[in-house]
Design a protein around this motif. Structure first.
Motif, PDB file in Angstrom:
ATOM      1  N   ALA A 152     -16.292  -7.132 147.670  1.00 30.98           N
ATOM      2  CA  ALA A 152     -16.897  -8.430 147.355  1.00 30.98           C
ATOM      3  C   ALA A 152     -16.067  -9.184 146.319  1.00 30.98           C
ATOM      4  N   LEU A 153     -15.569  -8.477 145.303  1.00 24.88           N
ATOM      5  CA  LEU A 153     -14.757  -9.119 144.274  1.00 24.88           C
ATOM      6  C   LEU A 153     -13.395  -9.550 144.810  1.00 24.88           C
ATOM      7  N   THR A 154     -12.840  -8.770 145.742  1.00 22.48           N
ATOM      8  CA  THR A 154     -11.539  -9.108 146.307  1.00 22.48           C
ATOM      9  C   THR A 154     -11.560 -10.472 146.990  1.00 22.48           C
ATOM     10  N   VAL A 155     -12.669 -10.793 147.630  1.00 24.40           N
ATOM     11  CA  VAL A 155     -12.792 -12.082 148.314  1.00 24.40           C
ATOM     12  C   VAL A 155     -12.650 -13.251 147.335  1.00 24.40           C
ATOM     13  N   LEU A 156     -12.948 -13.013 146.065  1.00 34.68           N
ATOM     14  CA  LEU A 156     -12.887 -14.070 145.053  1.00 34.68           C
ATOM     15  C   LEU A 156     -11.502 -14.226 144.426  1.00 34.68           C
ATOM     16  N   THR A 157     -10.528 -13.421 144.856  1.00 36.75           N
ATOM     17  CA  THR A 157      -9.202 -13.451 144.243  1.00 36.75           C
ATOM     18  C   THR A 157      -8.533 -14.826 144.292  1.00 36.75           C
ATOM     19  N   PRO A 158      -8.501 -15.522 145.438  1.00 31.48           N
ATOM     20  CA  PRO A 158      -7.854 -16.848 145.443  1.00 31.48           C
ATOM     21  C   PRO A 158      -8.488 -17.828 144.458  1.00 31.48           C
ATOM     22  N   LEU A 159      -9.811 -17.773 144.328  1.00 27.07           N
ATOM     23  CA  LEU A 159     -10.497 -18.652 143.377  1.00 27.07           C
ATOM     24  C   LEU A 159     -10.081 -18.327 141.948  1.00 27.07           C
ATOM     25  N   ALA A 160     -10.031 -17.036 141.612  1.00 24.32           N
ATOM     26  CA  ALA A 160      -9.640 -16.629 140.265  1.00 24.32           C
ATOM     27  C   ALA A 160      -8.200 -17.037 139.962  1.00 24.32           C
ATOM     28  N   ALA A 161      -7.308 -16.906 140.943  1.00 27.27           N
ATOM     29  CA  ALA A 161      -5.907 -17.286 140.732  1.00 27.27           C
ATOM     30  C   ALA A 161      -5.784 -18.781 140.444  1.00 27.27           C
ATOM     31  N   ARG A 162      -6.567 -19.599 141.160  1.00 26.86           N
ATOM     32  CA  ARG A 162      -6.528 -21.041 140.905  1.00 26.86           C
ATOM     33  C   ARG A 162      -7.010 -21.376 139.497  1.00 26.86           C
ATOM     34  N   MET A 163      -7.957 -20.586 138.985  1.00 29.54           N
ATOM     35  CA  MET A 163      -8.505 -20.838 137.656  1.00 29.54           C
ATOM     36  C   MET A 163      -7.546 -20.417 136.548  1.00 29.54           C
ATOM     37  N   GLY A 164      -6.587 -19.534 136.868  1.00 34.65           N
ATOM     38  CA  GLY A 164      -5.591 -19.144 135.879  1.00 34.65           C
ATOM     39  C   GLY A 164      -5.384 -17.646 135.816  1.00 34.65           C
ATOM     40  N   SER A 165      -4.264 -17.239 135.205  1.00 32.83           N
ATOM     41  CA  SER A 165      -3.913 -15.817 135.169  1.00 32.83           C
ATOM     42  C   SER A 165      -4.925 -14.990 134.391  1.00 32.83           C
ATOM     43  N   TYR A 166      -5.566 -15.575 133.358  1.00 28.44           N
ATOM     44  CA  TYR A 166      -6.558 -14.811 132.603  1.00 28.44           C
ATOM     45  C   TYR A 166      -7.775 -14.488 133.471  1.00 28.44           C
ATOM     46  N   TRP A 167      -8.183 -15.431 134.298  1.00 26.57           N
ATOM     47  CA  TRP A 167      -9.311 -15.186 135.190  1.00 26.57           C
ATOM     48  C   TRP A 167      -8.961 -14.131 136.235  1.00 26.57           C
ATOM     49  N   LEU A 168      -7.740 -14.192 136.745  1.00 23.91           N
ATOM     50  CA  LEU A 168      -7.323 -13.188 137.721  1.00 23.91           C
ATOM     51  C   LEU A 168      -7.251 -11.811 137.077  1.00 23.91           C
ATOM     52  N   PHE A 169      -6.767 -11.747 135.843  1.00 22.67           N
ATOM     53  CA  PHE A 169      -6.739 -10.469 135.121  1.00 22.67           C
ATOM     54  C   PHE A 169      -8.152  -9.902 135.003  1.00 22.67           C
ATOM     55  N   ALA A 170      -9.112 -10.750 134.626  1.00 23.85           N
ATOM     56  CA  ALA A 170     -10.495 -10.296 134.461  1.00 23.85           C
ATOM     57  C   ALA A 170     -11.086  -9.826 135.790  1.00 23.85           C
ATOM     58  N   LEU A 171     -10.788 -10.549 136.868  1.00 21.11           N
ATOM     59  CA  LEU A 171     -11.312 -10.164 138.177  1.00 21.11           C
ATOM     60  C   LEU A 171     -10.750  -8.826 138.621  1.00 21.11           C
ATOM     61  N   ARG A 172      -9.447  -8.633 138.439  1.00 23.98           N
ATOM     62  CA  ARG A 172      -8.846  -7.357 138.823  1.00 23.98           C
ATOM     63  C   ARG A 172      -9.397  -6.204 137.988  1.00 23.98           C
ATOM     64  N   ALA A 173      -9.656  -6.462 136.716  1.00 29.06           N
ATOM     65  CA  ALA A 173     -10.264  -5.424 135.883  1.00 29.06           C
ATOM     66  C   ALA A 173     -11.660  -5.075 136.382  1.00 29.06           C
ATOM     67  N   LEU A 174     -12.425  -6.075 136.814  1.00 32.23           N
ATOM     68  CA  LEU A 174     -13.757  -5.827 137.372  1.00 32.23           C
ATOM     69  C   LEU A 174     -13.671  -5.028 138.680  1.00 32.23           C
ATOM     70  N   GLU A 175     -12.674  -5.324 139.500  1.00 31.14           N
ATOM     71  CA  GLU A 175     -12.472  -4.548 140.718  1.00 31.14           C
ATOM     72  C   GLU A 175     -12.237  -3.076 140.382  1.00 31.14           C
ATOM     73  N   GLY A 176     -11.399  -2.842 139.391  1.00 32.25           N
ATOM     74  CA  GLY A 176     -11.152  -1.471 138.966  1.00 32.25           C
ATOM     75  C   GLY A 176     -12.408  -0.808 138.434  1.00 32.25           C
ATOM     76  N   PHE A 177     -13.236  -1.589 137.724  1.00 30.05           N
ATOM     77  CA  PHE A 177     -14.496  -1.072 137.183  1.00 30.05           C
ATOM     78  C   PHE A 177     -15.391  -0.570 138.320  1.00 30.05           C
ATOM     79  N   GLY A 178     -15.474  -1.340 139.412  1.00 35.88           N
ATOM     80  CA  GLY A 178     -16.303  -0.931 140.538  1.00 35.88           C
ATOM     81  C   GLY A 178     -15.716   0.230 141.308  1.00 35.88           C
TER      82      GLY A 178
END
Length: 510
Positions: A152-178
Motif C-alpha cells: 500500500a505504501l509503495t503505491v504512494l512512492t511517486p507522490l512522495a517523490a514529487r513532494m521532495g526527497s525528505y518525504w520519499l525518505f520518510a515513506l521508504r522508512a515506513l515501508e521498512g517499518f511494515g
C-alpha cells in the motif's frame, strides 16, 4: 520409518559432540508433494518474491528518477579511470530518457545513498517486536499484514517523490517499518510447521523468494521505466502485493492444528516430530540468558558481516552498472538481476543438500551450519575481490558479481538457519534480534558506497568491493569459532515441557 542405528527419519541427528534431544518417532512420513507444509512454503516464496520486488525496485528506478547522477559535477570528478561503453551500445548522453511528462529529480549521489538506505531505518525497528508477537500469537497475520502494508505504501512512492526527497525518505522508512515483521513471522511459523529434517529445504525454499523477487524485479523495473515511466513500477509492484495478500489470508493458518485442509496423517507427523518445541513461547522469555549466549552473538555478528556485501550489491549494483559499466537501463536491470537468479538456485540446492547430510548423519548440525556458512562467505568474498581486478571488462565483471552472490546463497543453509537450531521455540524472536543487527549494514552500506563513489571512479568502487570482502571474511571466522547447533539450555525441550505442564495444572485447578 527408521534409518540405520535405529533413528527415526524425522528425529534430529545425534553424535557425540551434540546434545540434541531425540524427537518422538513417527512410523510414516507423509509425502511433501501437495502437502500443506509445501503449499505454505510456496506461498511464502511468492510473498518474499513480492517483498523483495517492493524493496529493490527503487534501486533501478533511481537511475530513471534522477536527471543526472551528479547534477553539478566538479572538474576533478570527470571520467577519471572511467570505462568505455559496452560494445554495440549507443553513445548517447542520456540513455535513460523518460516518456513525456514523467518528472526527474536533481538528487546527487549522497542523497541517493540516503534514499536507498531509508528503508532500513524503519526495517530495524519492528524486527524484535514482530518476532516476539508472532512467537506468541502466531506469524500468519504479521507476515500477511507486513506485505500488504508495504504494498500500500509503495503505491504512494511517486507522490512522495514529487513532494521532495525528505518525504520519499520518510515513506521508504515506513515501508521498512511494515516489512520488518515478515522474516521473524516466517521463522515463528516454521518453528510450528517444519519437521527437523525438512527445515533446511522448507525454509530455504520460502526464504529464497527474496532472491527470486530481486531477479524478476530488477530487469522488469528497467523495462517498465523505459516503456511506461518509473511511476508505473511502484503502481504495478504494489498491485502484486495486494493480489498475494488475498491468497495468503484465504489459505494459511498459524499451525497444523488450526489448518482447515491438512490431512490427519500430515498433522500428526508434524506435531509428533517437532514435539513441545512447536508451541508458542508465551509472554515471558529468558532475556538475560539470551544476552549472554555466545552462539547467539555468533549468529548476530556473522549475519551483520554477510549482509554488508549483500545489501551493498542489492542497493548499489544498478548504479555501478550505470556509472562505471555504462549499460543501458534495460541491460542494467537484467545484468543486476543475474546474481540473484544464481543465489535463488544455489540457496535452494544448499537447503536440500544440508537436509540430506543431516538425514544420513554424515555431519552434525553444528558442522553442517559452519560448513555452509564458510563456503558462502569466503567464496563470495573471493569473487568480490576478483571484481576489483576485472577493471573495465564487462564480461568478467558480470561473471564475478554473479558468482559472488550465487555462492553467497549457501549461507541460507548455514547461519540463517541457525537460530531455529539453538532455540526453536524462540526462533521468531531470535530472528528478530539477529535481523535487527543484520539490518544495520542495510543502512550503512549504501551510505558508505555513496561516500566511496562520490567521484564516480573505478578506484572508488574497488574500495567498496574490498571492504565488503574483508567484512565477509571476518564473519566467517567468527561463526567458525563460536557458533553451535545445540539447543541451548535456556531453550531446551525439558523447559518447554515443564512450562506446558505447569500451565495445564493451573488450568485444571481453576
Amino acid at each position: 520409518m527408521s534409518l540405520p542405528n535405529g533413528y527415526a527419519i524425522n528425529s534430529a541427528p545425534l553424535d557425540e559432540s551434540e546434545d540434541i534431544e531425540t524427537l518422538i518417532e513417527s512410523d510414516a512420513v507423509p509425502p511433501q508433494c501437495c502437502s500443506a507444509r509445501l503449499n505454505l512454503a510456496f506461498l511464502m516464496f511468492l510473498g518474499f518474491s513480492v517483498v523483495y520486488g517492493l524493496r529493490v525496485n527503487l534501486s533501478v528506478a533511481m537511475v530513471a528518477m534522477v536527471n543526472s547522477t551528479d547534477p553539478e559535477p566538479s572538474q576533478n570528478s570527470t571520467v577519471i579511470n572511467a570505462c568505455p561503453m559496452p560494445a554495440g551500445s549507443e553513445n548517447t548522453s542520456d540513455p535513460f530518457l523518460q516518456p513525456k511528462g514523467i518528472p526527474q529529480y536533481p538528487w546527487d549521489s549522497e542523497t541517493q545513498g540516503w534514499l536507498l538506505g531509508a528503508f532500513f531505518f524503519g526495517y530495524l525497528c519492528t524486527q524484535i517486536p514482530g518476532g516476539y508477537l508472532s512467537g506468541h500469537y502466531g506469524g500468519s497475520i504479521f507476515l500477511g499484514l507486513g506485505v500488504l502494508g508495504t504494498a500500500a505504501l509503495t503505491v504512494l512512492t511517486p507522490l512522495a517523490a514529487r513532494m521532495g526527497s525528505y518525504w520519499l525518505f520518510a515513506l521508504r522508512a515506513l515501508e521498512g517499518f511494515g516489512e520488518g515483521v515478515t522474516y521473524p513471522a516466517m521463522m515463528s511459523m516454521w518453528a510450528r510447521w517444519a519437521p527437523p529434517l525438512e527445515r533446511s529445504r522448507l525454509m530455504t525454499m520460502s526464504g529464497s523468494g527474496g532472491s527470486f523477487g530481486a531477479f524478476v524485479a530488477l530487469p522488469l523495473t528497467g523495462y517498465i521505466c523505459q516503456t511506461l515511466g518509473w511511476p508505473a513500477v511502484f503502481y504495478l509492484c504494489g498491485g502484486a502485493g495486494f493480489l498475494w495478500a488475498v491468497f495468503w489470508f484465504a489459505f494459511v493458518s498459524n499451525d497444523p492444528l488450526t489448518h482447515r485442509r491438512i490431512s490427519k496423517e500430515e498433522r500428526d507427523y508434524i506435531i509428533k516430530s517437532i514435539g513441545p518445541q512447536g508451541t508458542g513461547h508465551g509472554w515471558s522469555v529468558p532475556v538475560m540468558p539470551m544476552l549472554l549466549s555466545v552462539p547467539l552473538w555468533a549468529i548476530i555478528i556473522t549475519q551483520m558481516c554477510s549482509n554488508w556485501s549483500y545489501y551493498t550489491l542489492l542497493t548499489s549494483l544498478p548504479t555501478y552498472m550505470n556509472d562505471i559499466m555504462h549499460f543501458d537501463i534495460k541491460s542494467n536491470g537484467f545484468l543486476s538481476a543475474l546474481p540473484y537468479l544464481g543465489a535463488w538456485l544455489f540457496s535452494t540446492l544448499s537447503g536440500i543438500t544440508a537436509d540430506s547430510l543431516l538425514e544420513r548423519k554424515v555431519f552434525s548440525i553444528t558442522v553442517v551450519r559452519k560448513l555452509f556458512t564458510l563456503v558462502g562467505l569466503l567464496s563470495a568474498a573471493a569473487f568480490l575481490v576478483a571484481v576489483s581486478f576485472a577493471g573495465c571488462s564487462h564480461i568478467l565483471t558480470v561473471t564475478f558479481l554473479t558468482l559472488s552472490t550465487t555462492m553467497g546463497g549457501a549461507t541460507a543453509a548455514g547461519v540463517y538457519m541457525n537460530q531455529i537450531d539453538i532455540a526453536p521455540r524462540y526462533a521468531g524472536l531470535l530472528l528478530g534480534i539477529t535481523n535487527t543487527f543484520g539490518t544495520i549494514p542495510g543502512i550503512l552500506a549504501p551510505i558508505a558506497t555513496g561516500y566511496f563513489t562520490e567521484d564516480r571512479t573505478l578506484e572508488g568502487w574497488k574500495r567498496v568491493f574490498w571492504v565488503a570482502a574483508g567484512i565477509n571474511v571476518a564473519g566467517a571466522l567468527v561463526f567458525t569459532v563460536f557458533s553451535s547447533g545445540k539447543i541451548q539450555p535456556w531453550a531446551g525441550a525439558e523447559e518447554a515441557g515443564a512450562k506446558a505442564e505447569k500451565d495445564r495444572s493451573k488450568s485444571n485447578s481453576t
